[in-house]
Motif scaffolding. Structure first.
Motif, PDB file in Angstrom:
ATOM      1  N   SER A 136       0.832  -1.203   0.000  1.00 16.05           N
ATOM      2  CA  SER A 136       0.000   0.000   0.000  1.00 16.05           C
ATOM      3  C   SER A 136       0.864   1.250   0.000  1.00 16.05           C
ATOM      4  N   ARG A 137       0.332   2.338  -0.603  1.00 21.32           N
ATOM      5  CA  ARG A 137       1.001   3.635  -0.601  1.00 21.32           C
ATOM      6  C   ARG A 137       0.520   4.509   0.549  1.00 21.32           C
ATOM      7  N   SER A 138      -0.332   3.991   1.409  1.00 22.44           N
ATOM      8  CA  SER A 138      -0.929   4.797   2.474  1.00 22.44           C
ATOM      9  C   SER A 138       0.114   5.194   3.509  1.00 22.44           C
ATOM     10  N   GLY A 139      -0.084   6.383   4.105  1.00 19.04           N
ATOM     11  CA  GLY A 139       0.763   6.808   5.203  1.00 19.04           C
ATOM     12  C   GLY A 139       1.470   8.119   4.928  1.00 19.04           C
ATOM     13  N   PHE A 140       2.464   8.400   5.755  1.00 22.40           N
ATOM     14  CA  PHE A 140       3.263   9.617   5.645  1.00 22.40           C
ATOM     15  C   PHE A 140       4.452   9.337   4.729  1.00 22.40           C
ATOM     16  N   ASN A 141       4.685  10.202   3.739  1.00 22.25           N
ATOM     17  CA  ASN A 141       5.718   9.985   2.735  1.00 22.25           C
ATOM     18  C   ASN A 141       6.691  11.154   2.702  1.00 22.25           C
ATOM     19  N   ILE A 142       7.950  10.846   2.459  1.00 28.66           N
ATOM     20  CA  ILE A 142       8.993  11.859   2.280  1.00 28.66           C
ATOM     21  C   ILE A 142       9.677  11.599   0.935  1.00 28.66           C
ATOM     22  N   TYR A 143       9.884  12.665   0.172  1.00 27.97           N
ATOM     23  CA  TYR A 143      10.489  12.557  -1.152  1.00 27.97           C
ATOM     24  C   TYR A 143      11.819  13.298  -1.177  1.00 27.97           C
ATOM     25  N   ALA A 198      -3.682  -6.524  -6.799  1.00 30.63           N
ATOM     26  CA  ALA A 198      -4.891  -5.738  -6.527  1.00 30.63           C
ATOM     27  C   ALA A 198      -4.756  -4.382  -7.192  1.00 30.63           C
ATOM     28  N   LEU A 199      -5.880  -3.879  -7.689  1.00 29.40           N
ATOM     29  CA  LEU A 199      -5.913  -2.540  -8.266  1.00 29.40           C
ATOM     30  C   LEU A 199      -6.438  -1.579  -7.218  1.00 29.40           C
ATOM     31  N   LYS A 200      -5.623  -0.584  -6.873  1.00 27.78           N
ATOM     32  CA  LYS A 200      -5.990   0.394  -5.853  1.00 27.78           C
ATOM     33  C   LYS A 200      -5.860   1.801  -6.416  1.00 27.78           C
ATOM     34  N   ILE A 201      -6.341   2.758  -5.656  1.00 27.56           N
ATOM     35  CA  ILE A 201      -6.167   4.162  -6.004  1.00 27.56           C
ATOM     36  C   ILE A 201      -5.800   4.926  -4.735  1.00 27.56           C
ATOM     37  N   SER A 202      -4.834   5.822  -4.856  1.00 24.19           N
ATOM     38  CA  SER A 202      -4.375   6.598  -3.703  1.00 24.19           C
ATOM     39  C   SER A 202      -4.542   8.084  -3.991  1.00 24.19           C
ATOM     40  N   TYR A 203      -4.703   8.851  -2.931  1.00 22.77           N
ATOM     41  CA  TYR A 203      -4.865  10.291  -3.026  1.00 22.77           C
ATOM     42  C   TYR A 203      -4.327  10.907  -1.743  1.00 22.77           C
ATOM     43  N   GLY A 204      -4.020  12.177  -1.780  1.00 23.68           N
ATOM     44  CA  GLY A 204      -3.463  12.780  -0.573  1.00 23.68           C
ATOM     45  C   GLY A 204      -3.190  14.256  -0.738  1.00 23.68           C
ATOM     46  N   LEU A 205      -2.311  14.754   0.107  1.00 25.16           N
ATOM     47  CA  LEU A 205      -1.932  16.168   0.122  1.00 25.16           C
ATOM     48  C   LEU A 205      -0.435  16.250   0.385  1.00 25.16           C
ATOM     49  N   GLU A 206       0.271  17.005  -0.448  1.00 20.45           N
ATOM     50  CA  GLU A 206       1.731  17.089  -0.348  1.00 20.45           C
ATOM     51  C   GLU A 206       2.200  18.535  -0.451  1.00 20.45           C
ATOM     52  N   VAL A 207       3.353  18.800   0.116  1.00 18.63           N
ATOM     53  CA  VAL A 207       4.045  20.090  -0.019  1.00 18.63           C
ATOM     54  C   VAL A 207       5.424  19.793  -0.598  1.00 18.63           C
ATOM     55  N   SER A 208       5.826  20.537  -1.615  1.00 22.95           N
ATOM     56  CA  SER A 208       7.093  20.255  -2.290  1.00 22.95           C
ATOM     57  C   SER A 208       7.885  21.534  -2.536  1.00 22.95           C
ATOM     58  N   ASN A 254       5.277  24.472  -3.706  1.00 18.32           N
ATOM     59  CA  ASN A 254       3.916  24.185  -4.147  1.00 18.32           C
ATOM     60  C   ASN A 254       3.207  23.294  -3.137  1.00 18.32           C
ATOM     61  N   ILE A 255       1.892  23.407  -3.100  1.00 14.36           N
ATOM     62  CA  ILE A 255       1.063  22.445  -2.397  1.00 14.36           C
ATOM     63  C   ILE A 255       0.311  21.644  -3.458  1.00 14.36           C
ATOM     64  N   ASN A 256       0.384  20.313  -3.369  1.00 14.38           N
ATOM     65  CA  ASN A 256      -0.077  19.447  -4.447  1.00 14.38           C
ATOM     66  C   ASN A 256      -1.111  18.433  -3.965  1.00 14.38           C
ATOM     67  N   ILE A 257      -1.969  18.025  -4.873  1.00 16.71           N
ATOM     68  CA  ILE A 257      -2.926  16.939  -4.630  1.00 16.71           C
ATOM     69  C   ILE A 257      -2.648  15.842  -5.660  1.00 16.71           C
ATOM     70  N   ARG A 270      18.018  20.272  -6.140  1.00 15.36           N
ATOM     71  CA  ARG A 270      17.405  19.189  -5.358  1.00 15.36           C
ATOM     72  C   ARG A 270      15.894  19.382  -5.204  1.00 15.36           C
ATOM     73  N   TYR A 271      15.237  18.241  -5.054  1.00 15.79           N
ATOM     74  CA  TYR A 271      13.781  18.215  -4.839  1.00 15.79           C
ATOM     75  C   TYR A 271      13.523  17.641  -3.454  1.00 15.79           C
ATOM     76  N   PHE A 272      12.599  18.277  -2.727  1.00 14.00           N
ATOM     77  CA  PHE A 272      12.196  17.761  -1.410  1.00 14.00           C
ATOM     78  C   PHE A 272      10.693  17.939  -1.260  1.00 14.00           C
ATOM     79  N   GLY A 273      10.045  16.942  -0.687  1.00 10.75           N
ATOM     80  CA  GLY A 273       8.610  17.031  -0.444  1.00 10.75           C
ATOM     81  C   GLY A 273       8.175  16.065   0.632  1.00 10.75           C
TER      82      GLY A 273
END
Length: 399
Positions: free
Chosen positions: A192-199, A247-257, A300-303, A228-231
């Motif tokens: 799963s892609r769910s949770g808190f992510n750091i890029y 399994a086919l899933k779909i993820s969505y969220g809110l990010e700042v980069s 940017n703030i991204n969806i 460099r890129y950070f998000g």
């Protein structure tokens, strides 16, 4: 109808919890009866007259007598306990019943006599070891490892760690209590892609062939490791369909980069009257000052919305995702650092950048390795006619 069911659930759960307290004390009753007899008291109630047997003050109510006895034994007759006792007293039960109540290592055995005769301690022990308590002719309560089950005629309530199930004849209502971690584990072990992510990653320009006219392509040359890129952000996933291995899933969220574009040359970006331009960094005398750092940062703030195929946990490739994102610029600035003095300067401005950002995204999940990502902006970095028609691209790892 739903309001009635909720109230019914609450009342039955409350009564079930009372009985679970009674049963939880059963295992300790046998040992405490032998070693702590001083801490255990038997209270006998005349069910027919709803009075305390051998009451010293017949004018007092049953509740007042029980409160006094509970207090003498260092215990408290709370509302839930009183309601449980009163329900048994008011039931149509034709047999003697014993309720075992324990608080702070002190216990009281409430013997409710269907006939006006006292129960001795041995009969109380035998009755209290039962795991099924008859409440009336068609009702019972069962407590075990699977939870608490209450049956009242055609109505049934089952309480467990997963939630509550209420049956009214052929109708069934479920109130399921599950946290996200449990739900994910029950998705048959799919990643799963769910949770808190750091890029973490790097930035570059695409469509660099559009740099012409008043612009020099050398001014837009970027430092490979300095750009460099950070998000970071939060993502949730939903199941679309699943099979035996994927399994086919779909993820969505809110990010700042933050996209950092570190320029190689000494010229730095400025906002002109009609468009952006590059100029030499000079001192008050007009002399050119060498720069050790020269960059443009866009926040940017991204969806993001990412459909993805998730594989069983343990697979070399855990998931493959392809989707898109839309974002909005919340800040932009240039930063320069003089090579000799080390002085730094920040200049916040719009620099004719497009406020809206959108593009395509791709991610690849790997076992025992950070996930890989690529973001490709579909729109131009600068407004039309205000700068070259270049776009941003970023790539790196996702933690």
């Amino acid at each position: 109808m739903e309001t009635f069911r909720i109230k019914s659930i609450v009342s039955k759960i409350t009564f079930s919890i009372i009985f679970s307290v009674f049963v939880s004390s059963i295992t300790s009753f046998k040992s405490s009866a032998k070693s702590n007899d001083a801490d255990s008291t038997v209270i006998n109630i005349d069910k027919r007259n709803q009075t305390l047997l051998n009451s010293k003050n017949p004018s007092r109510s049953l509740k007042e007598d029980l409160q006094e006895l509970f207090q003498k034994n260092g215990m408290n007759l709370d509302d839930d306990t009183w309601k449980g006792i009163r329900r048994v007293v008011n039931s149509e039960l034709s047999k003697d019943t014993v309720l075992v109540i324990t608080q702070n290592n002190k216990s009281i055995n409430v013997a409710i006599n269907a006939k006006t005769e006292e129960l001795n301690r041995s009969s109380a022990t035998n009755q209290s070891t039962r795991r099924e308590y008859n409440i009336n002719n068609n009702s019972n309560v069962k407590i075990g490892g699977g939870g608490v089950h209450v049956k009242d005629g055609r109505d049934e309530v089952h309480v467990s760690w997963n939630g509550v199930v209420v049956k009214d004849g052929n109708d069934e209502v479920k109130v399921i209590l599950k946290d996200t971690a449990k739900v994910n584990r029950r998705d048959q072990g799919f990643s799963s892609r769910s949770g808190f992510n750091i890029y973490f990653g790097f930035n570059g320009f695409s469509n660099t062939g559009s740099i012409s006219g008043i612009y020099n392509s050398k001014d837009f040359e970027l430092s490979p490791f300095g750009s460099r890129y950070f998000g970071f952000g939060w993502t949730r996933s939903g199941m679309i369909s699943k099979g035996a291995k994927a399994a086919l899933k779909i993820s969505y969220g809110l990010e700042v980069s933050w996209n950092n574009f570190m320029f190689e040359n000494n010229n730095y970006l400025v906002k002109g009257t009609n468009n952006v331009a590059f100029e030499n960094y000079k001192d008050s005398k007009g002399d050119v000052i060498p720069l050790s750092r020269n960059k443009l940062t866009v926040a940017n703030i991204n969806i993001p919305v990412m459909p993805y195929v998730a594989f069983k946990k343990g697979s070399v490739v855990t998931y493959v995702a392809a989707g898109g994102y839309v974002g909005y610029r919340i800040d932009s600035y240039t930063k320069t650092k003089e090579e000799d003095s080390g002085d730094k300067n920040w200049n916040h401005s719009s620099f004719y950048l497009n406020n809206l950002r959108y593009g395509l995204a791709f991610e690849l999940g790997l076992k025992n390795f950070p996930d890989l990502f690529v973001n490709y902006d579909m729109n131009k970095l600068f407004q039309d006619g205000r700068g070259p028609g270049i776009s941003g691209v970023s790539f790196g790892i996702r933690l």
